[in-house]
Design a protein around this motif. Structure first.
Motif, short mmCIF file in Angstrom:
data_model
loop_
_atom_site.label_atom_id
_atom_site.label_comp_id
_atom_site.label_asym_id
_atom_site.label_seq_id
_atom_site.Cartn_x
_atom_site.Cartn_y
_atom_site.Cartn_z
N MET A 33 41.57 37.44 41.58
CA MET A 33 40.54 36.98 42.60
C MET A 33 39.34 36.41 41.95
SD MET A 33 40.44 39.93 45.16
CE MET A 33 41.19 39.59 46.92
N ALA A 34 38.37 35.57 42.28
CA ALA A 34 37.62 34.85 41.33
C ALA A 34 36.34 34.24 42.16
CB ALA A 34 38.07 33.74 40.37
N ALA A 48 33.38 34.33 37.49
CA ALA A 48 33.81 35.53 37.08
C ALA A 48 35.34 35.78 37.64
CB ALA A 48 33.16 36.74 37.55
N ALA A 49 36.17 36.31 37.10
CA ALA A 49 37.51 36.53 37.68
C ALA A 49 37.85 38.01 37.24
CB ALA A 49 38.56 35.35 37.14
N ILE A 50 38.98 38.32 38.08
CA ILE A 50 39.48 39.63 38.12
C ILE A 50 40.85 39.77 38.21
CG2 ILE A 50 38.71 40.43 40.40
CD1 ILE A 50 38.57 43.40 39.54
N SER A 51 41.57 40.45 37.54
CA SER A 51 43.21 40.27 37.60
C SER A 51 43.63 41.45 38.61
CB SER A 51 43.89 40.60 36.10
OG SER A 51 43.76 41.75 35.87
N SER A 52 44.97 41.48 38.99
CA SER A 52 45.44 42.31 39.84
C SER A 52 45.30 43.82 39.17
CB SER A 52 46.66 41.98 40.22
OG SER A 52 47.68 42.02 38.91
N GLY A 53 45.41 44.04 37.90
CA GLY A 53 45.22 45.12 37.20
C GLY A 53 43.79 45.67 36.89
N ARG A 70 36.93 44.55 42.77
CA ARG A 70 37.79 44.20 44.08
C ARG A 70 38.33 45.64 44.67
NH1 ARG A 70 42.91 41.16 41.82
NH2 ARG A 70 43.76 41.89 43.84
N ASP A 71 38.62 45.67 45.92
CA ASP A 71 38.98 46.68 46.61
C ASP A 71 40.34 46.19 47.45
OD1 ASP A 71 39.64 48.74 48.42
OD2 ASP A 71 37.60 49.01 48.92
N ALA A 73 42.56 47.77 48.99
CA ALA A 73 42.81 48.25 50.21
C ALA A 73 42.10 47.55 51.27
CB ALA A 73 42.28 49.84 50.15
N LYS A 74 40.96 46.83 51.00
CA LYS A 74 40.22 46.16 51.96
C LYS A 74 40.51 44.50 51.82
CE LYS A 74 36.50 49.32 52.53
NZ LYS A 74 35.10 49.47 52.63
N ASN A 75 41.63 44.13 50.52
CA ASN A 75 41.76 42.74 50.45
C ASN A 75 40.25 42.16 50.18
OD1 ASN A 75 44.57 42.90 50.24
ND2 ASN A 75 44.51 42.41 52.57
N THR A 76 39.44 42.51 49.43
CA THR A 76 38.05 42.14 49.46
C THR A 76 37.47 42.11 47.93
OG1 THR A 76 37.36 42.84 51.40
CG2 THR A 76 35.62 42.31 49.83
N VAL A 77 37.06 40.96 47.43
CA VAL A 77 36.39 40.77 45.99
C VAL A 77 34.78 40.87 46.16
CG1 VAL A 77 36.71 38.30 46.35
CG2 VAL A 77 36.59 39.63 43.91
N TYR A 78 34.26 41.51 45.21
CA TYR A 78 32.71 41.54 45.40
C TYR A 78 32.40 40.74 44.17
CZ TYR A 78 33.91 45.07 48.54
OH TYR A 78 34.52 46.06 49.83
N LEU A 79 30.96 40.30 43.96
CA LEU A 79 30.05 39.81 43.04
C LEU A 79 28.85 40.23 42.88
CD1 LEU A 79 30.34 38.14 40.51
CD2 LEU A 79 29.22 36.36 41.69
N GLN A 80 28.49 41.38 42.42
CA GLN A 80 27.14 42.02 42.06
C GLN A 80 26.29 41.28 41.19
OE1 GLN A 80 25.78 44.77 43.84
NE2 GLN A 80 23.84 44.00 42.82
#
Length: 117
Positions: A33-34, A48-53, A70-71, A73-80
């Motif tokens: 997710m990015a 920014a990007a985040i892997s499945s791990g 990322r969460d 369980a909610k299939n959600t990615v965040y960017l603070q």
């Protein structure tokens, strides 16, 4: 598959915003997710990007100020986004993708972030 981004808005320099992007229509635990952004008259760039791990990487321009998470369980990615600067003004897009076959890429509609000086 649908990606729904939210959280954009107008903020003063030095302020904070939190973007969210909820994915639906599949399960995304194995996806990267990015967040990307596109400023007026500029090309779209990776923020920014985040892997499945949970491994993350950031553009140099936001390192230390932005945090992606990322969460699953909610299939959600965040960017603070903290310590925002006027040059962070852009339309921010979320992207969900697989880096192994079968390759799949999904983009959300953008959310506008405006940072005033």
């Amino acid at each position: 598959v649908q990606l729904q981004a939210s959280g954009g808005g107008l903020v003063q320099a030095g302020g904070s915003l939190r973007l969210s992007c909820a994915a639906s229509g599949s399960t995304f635990g194995a996806f990267y997710m990015a967040w990307y952004r596109q400023a007026p008259d500029k090309s779209r760039e990776l923020v920014a990007a985040i892997s499945s791990g949970g491994t993350t990487n950031y553009a140099d321009s936001v390192e230390g100020r932005f945090t992606i998470s990322r969460d699953n369980a909610k299939n959600t990615v965040y960017l603070q986004m903290d310590s925002l600067k006027p040059e962070d003004t852009a339309v921010y897009y979320c992207k969900v993708y697989r880096v192994v076959t079968p390759r799949q890429v999904y983009w959300g509609k953008g959310t506008l972030v405006t940072v005033s000086s």
